[in-house]
Design a protein around this motif. Structure first.
Motif, mmCIF file in Angstrom:
data_model
loop_
_atom_site.group_PDB
_atom_site.id
_atom_site.type_symbol
_atom_site.label_atom_id
_atom_site.label_comp_id
_atom_site.label_asym_id
_atom_site.label_seq_id
_atom_site.Cartn_x
_atom_site.Cartn_y
_atom_site.Cartn_z
ATOM 1 N N CYS A 282 -13.936 38.705 39.916
ATOM 2 C CA CYS A 282 -14.333 39.417 40.530
ATOM 3 C C CYS A 282 -15.913 39.544 38.952
ATOM 4 O O CYS A 282 -16.703 40.051 39.269
ATOM 5 C CB CYS A 282 -14.343 41.112 40.370
ATOM 6 S SG CYS A 282 -13.674 41.667 38.603
ATOM 7 N N LEU A 283 -14.805 39.166 38.172
ATOM 8 C CA LEU A 283 -16.057 39.292 36.607
ATOM 9 C C LEU A 283 -16.893 37.832 36.401
ATOM 10 O O LEU A 283 -18.110 37.619 35.919
ATOM 11 C CB LEU A 283 -15.826 39.118 34.961
ATOM 12 C CG LEU A 283 -14.713 39.909 35.120
ATOM 13 C CD1 LEU A 283 -13.640 40.115 33.865
ATOM 14 C CD2 LEU A 283 -15.369 41.553 35.198
ATOM 15 N N GLY A 284 -16.574 36.550 37.921
ATOM 16 C CA GLY A 284 -17.966 35.796 37.996
ATOM 17 C C GLY A 284 -16.994 34.682 36.726
ATOM 18 O O GLY A 284 -16.066 35.180 36.340
ATOM 19 N N PRO A 285 -17.941 33.108 37.582
ATOM 20 C CA PRO A 285 -17.249 31.854 36.586
ATOM 21 C C PRO A 285 -17.052 32.196 35.468
ATOM 22 O O PRO A 285 -15.972 31.675 34.851
ATOM 23 C CB PRO A 285 -18.215 30.966 37.043
ATOM 24 C CG PRO A 285 -19.900 31.167 37.646
ATOM 25 C CD PRO A 285 -19.142 33.219 37.914
ATOM 26 N N TYR A 286 -18.018 32.376 34.428
ATOM 27 C CA TYR A 286 -18.342 32.724 32.914
ATOM 28 C C TYR A 286 -17.575 33.242 32.657
ATOM 29 O O TYR A 286 -16.341 32.452 31.336
ATOM 30 C CB TYR A 286 -19.354 32.783 32.687
ATOM 31 C CG TYR A 286 -20.596 32.012 33.207
ATOM 32 C CD1 TYR A 286 -21.082 31.120 33.270
ATOM 33 C CD2 TYR A 286 -21.601 33.418 33.653
ATOM 34 C CE1 TYR A 286 -21.544 30.352 34.391
ATOM 35 C CE2 TYR A 286 -22.815 32.580 34.744
ATOM 36 C CZ TYR A 286 -23.253 31.771 35.049
ATOM 37 O OH TYR A 286 -24.287 31.570 35.896
ATOM 38 N N LEU A 287 -16.989 34.167 31.884
ATOM 39 C CA LEU A 287 -15.256 35.121 32.027
ATOM 40 C C LEU A 287 -14.380 34.955 32.786
ATOM 41 O O LEU A 287 -13.268 34.796 31.826
ATOM 42 C CB LEU A 287 -16.466 36.905 32.542
ATOM 43 C CG LEU A 287 -17.546 36.967 31.157
ATOM 44 C CD1 LEU A 287 -17.807 38.631 32.193
ATOM 45 C CD2 LEU A 287 -16.867 37.815 30.542
ATOM 46 N N SER A 288 -14.522 34.696 34.148
ATOM 47 C CA SER A 288 -13.353 33.891 34.410
ATOM 48 C C SER A 288 -12.732 33.070 34.088
ATOM 49 O O SER A 288 -10.896 32.586 33.044
ATOM 50 C CB SER A 288 -13.457 34.005 36.497
ATOM 51 O OG SER A 288 -13.614 34.768 36.743
ATOM 52 N N GLU A 289 -13.480 31.444 33.297
ATOM 53 C CA GLU A 289 -13.102 30.158 33.033
ATOM 54 C C GLU A 289 -12.228 30.716 31.333
ATOM 55 O O GLU A 289 -10.980 30.567 31.026
ATOM 56 C CB GLU A 289 -14.384 30.057 32.520
ATOM 57 C CG GLU A 289 -13.729 28.387 32.074
ATOM 58 C CD GLU A 289 -14.741 27.713 31.216
ATOM 59 O OE1 GLU A 289 -14.929 26.516 30.761
ATOM 60 O OE2 GLU A 289 -16.026 28.001 32.125
ATOM 61 N N LEU A 290 -13.132 31.976 30.958
ATOM 62 C CA LEU A 290 -12.802 32.295 29.305
ATOM 63 C C LEU A 290 -11.520 33.054 29.267
ATOM 64 O O LEU A 290 -10.782 33.217 28.144
ATOM 65 C CB LEU A 290 -13.699 32.681 28.288
ATOM 66 C CG LEU A 290 -14.711 32.577 28.334
ATOM 67 C CD1 LEU A 290 -15.955 33.183 27.256
ATOM 68 C CD2 LEU A 290 -15.135 31.241 27.720
ATOM 69 N N ILE A 291 -11.029 33.952 29.780
ATOM 70 C CA ILE A 291 -10.293 34.899 30.271
ATOM 71 C C ILE A 291 -8.623 33.631 30.996
ATOM 72 O O ILE A 291 -7.859 33.883 30.973
ATOM 73 C CB ILE A 291 -9.971 35.604 31.049
ATOM 74 C CG1 ILE A 291 -10.913 37.057 31.565
ATOM 75 C CG2 ILE A 291 -8.824 36.830 31.905
ATOM 76 C CD1 ILE A 291 -11.543 37.738 32.356
#
Length: 467
Positions: A282-291
């Motif tokens: 739900c945080l979007g693609p940029y943050l999901s990738e880093l998580i």
């Protein structure tokens, strides 16, 4: 030590004499804290009398106060004063210590209590905070940006904090700010070793396992945990899985160390809490990738952790994906992964179509040829464009110009862009039509807008999301 009208005197290394009050206002394992008489600073005295005779301790503080102090930067020092309570004086009498500016007023409650970040990231404690001091989810996103930015600035100077934690960041989600504190023990690799291992729940697995000491790499684990918890209101590793029944201490050591497992691991769900309604997607693609990188692929691979700059970039880009909502959190990332619904209240935007503007940058040496930046801007009523949107070489960092360049309006079920300061043109079948300052342009599917014809000026391609 002179006494005058209930005041005591301390001396700094440069000979300056500073009056301070006798009452101890704080105490930790290393030292005790007093207000200066003018209450603009505090003085922390170290408890160990041997510190005054410890050349390493003395040299560390001198380097922190002078050599590594970002608040002394002539260009951006005033900005960094907002993000750090950076020691500005070495105290040599009556004991070794440091003078530190007091926290800004917005980091205190009305009754004078420090606003520790831990209050806001824990759902139970957050409910106890007055509604007007809880802020919004956008405020949490902005707090995460300032945490990443202040950490990035430390790391760029080769420094590690060694104890990034909920207690060493104060938070203000109303203004979207954090301030980093307890900076007198910074680690300088190869020169000043770490004094402490960190705070439970934020210590990197390899430190718990005894295979590494606190460093920039271990800071990056703590930063990832802090950002995840600030945005998702839960700890990424604390789940239901029990790793030892011998003792609570042994279970904690394994759960945060050798056997640490992300609660949202896509393949191993043994640590997943029941009723986990919303995933980190739900945080979007940029943050999901880093998580994913932080807690799935590289949790036990310190060299592969996202840097503080990686986090700052992803967080800033995510601010371009947020959309307003009428619920308590007020904002959310408009994401296909959540079917364009708010993860907090499950409501959709009121407008049936929302513009999604895709950024393109001009290819160097090839005028008129544009490359997709794989970055987009979700439009909402009242959204401003800034120079970091207009030009591909401007980053919204500490020294950026925040003069609005344009803004968007939703009127009579139509979307418009109002030009304030841009050299704005519409591109239609290869023809350029100027949109004068003070004029509107209606957004339609496929519309191409050149935000500036100057070098590094971006092109925007308009698409509409049916929400």
């Amino acid at each position: 030590m002179a006494k005058n009208k209930n005041k005591l005197m301390a001396k700094l290394a440069d000979g300056t004499r500073v009056a301070y009050l006798p009452e101890i206002i704080g105490e930790g394992s290393e030292g005790v804290v007093h207000f200066t008489a003018d209450r603009k600073s505090v003085i922390k005295f170290y408890k160990d009398d041997d510190d005054l005779r410890d050349p390493e301790r003395m040299e560390r503080i001198i380097n922190i106060v002078e050599k590594y102090n970002p608040t002394l930067d002539t260009r951006s020092g005033e900005y960094w004063k907002k993000l750090y309570c950076w020691p500005d004086g070495l105290v040599v009498s009556p004991k070794l210590g440091v003078r530190v500016p007091i926290y800004p007023k917005n980091f205190f409650t009305n009754d004078g209590t420090e606003k520790k970040l831990s209050w806001f990231v824990n759902p139970k404690s957050r409910k106890l905070i007055p509604q007007e001091e809880r802020g919004t989810w956008l405020g949490h996103l902005q707090m995460a940006i300032t945490m990443a930015r202040s950490t990035r600035r430390l790391h760029s100077a080769g420094l590690a904090h060694s104890d990034l934690s909920y207690n060493n960041f104060l938070g203000d989600p109303v203004n979207g700010m954090t301030v980093m504190i307890d900076l007198d023990g910074l680690v300088v690799p190869g020169l000043h070793p770490p004094k402490i291992a960190g705070t439970p729940g934020l210590i990197a697995p390899e430190v718990i396992m005894g295979t590494a000491e606190p460093s920039i790499r271990t800071d990056l684990h703590a930063l990832a945990v802090l950002i995840y918890q600030t945005l998702m209101f839960r700890h990424p590793l604390r789940g239901p899985k029990v790793n030892s029944t011998v003792s609570a201490e042994e279970d904690e050591k394994l759960s945060m160390g050798k056997n640490a497992l992300f609660i949202e691991h896509p393949l191993n769900k043994s640590n997943r809490p029941k009723g986990l309604a919303t995933g980190y997607e739900c945080l979007g693609p940029y943050l999901s990738e880093l998580i994913t990188q932080s807690f799935v692929s590289s949790l036990h691979m310190p060299d592969n952790r996202p840097t503080a700059m990686d986090w700052e970039t992803a967080l800033v880009r995510t601010t371009d994906l947020i959309y307003p909502c009428g619920c308590e959190m007020k904002w959310f990332v408009l994401s296909k992964s959540t079917n364009y619904t708010c993860p907090f209240c499950k409501q959709k935007p009121r407008a049936p179509y929302v513009p999604s503007l895709h950024f393109y940058r001009e290819q160097p040496g090839k005028p008129g040829n544009f490359l997709n930046e794989k970055h987009r801007l979700v439009v909402w009523h009242g959204l401003y464009l800034y120079k970091w949107h207009v030009f591909d070489n401007i980053w919204p960092g500490e020294n950026v110009d925040k003069t609005p360049q344009g803004y968007f309006v939703y009127h009579n079920y139509e979307w418009y862009l109002y030009n304030i300061e841009m050299n704005l043109t519409i591109i239609d079948n290869g023809l350029h039509r100027n949109v004068a300052k003070g004029q509107y342009v209606k957004l339609i599917e496929g519309l191409q807008l050149r935000l500036s014809s100057d070098p590094r000026g971006r092109l925007l391609l308009t698409q509409f999301l049916k929400v």
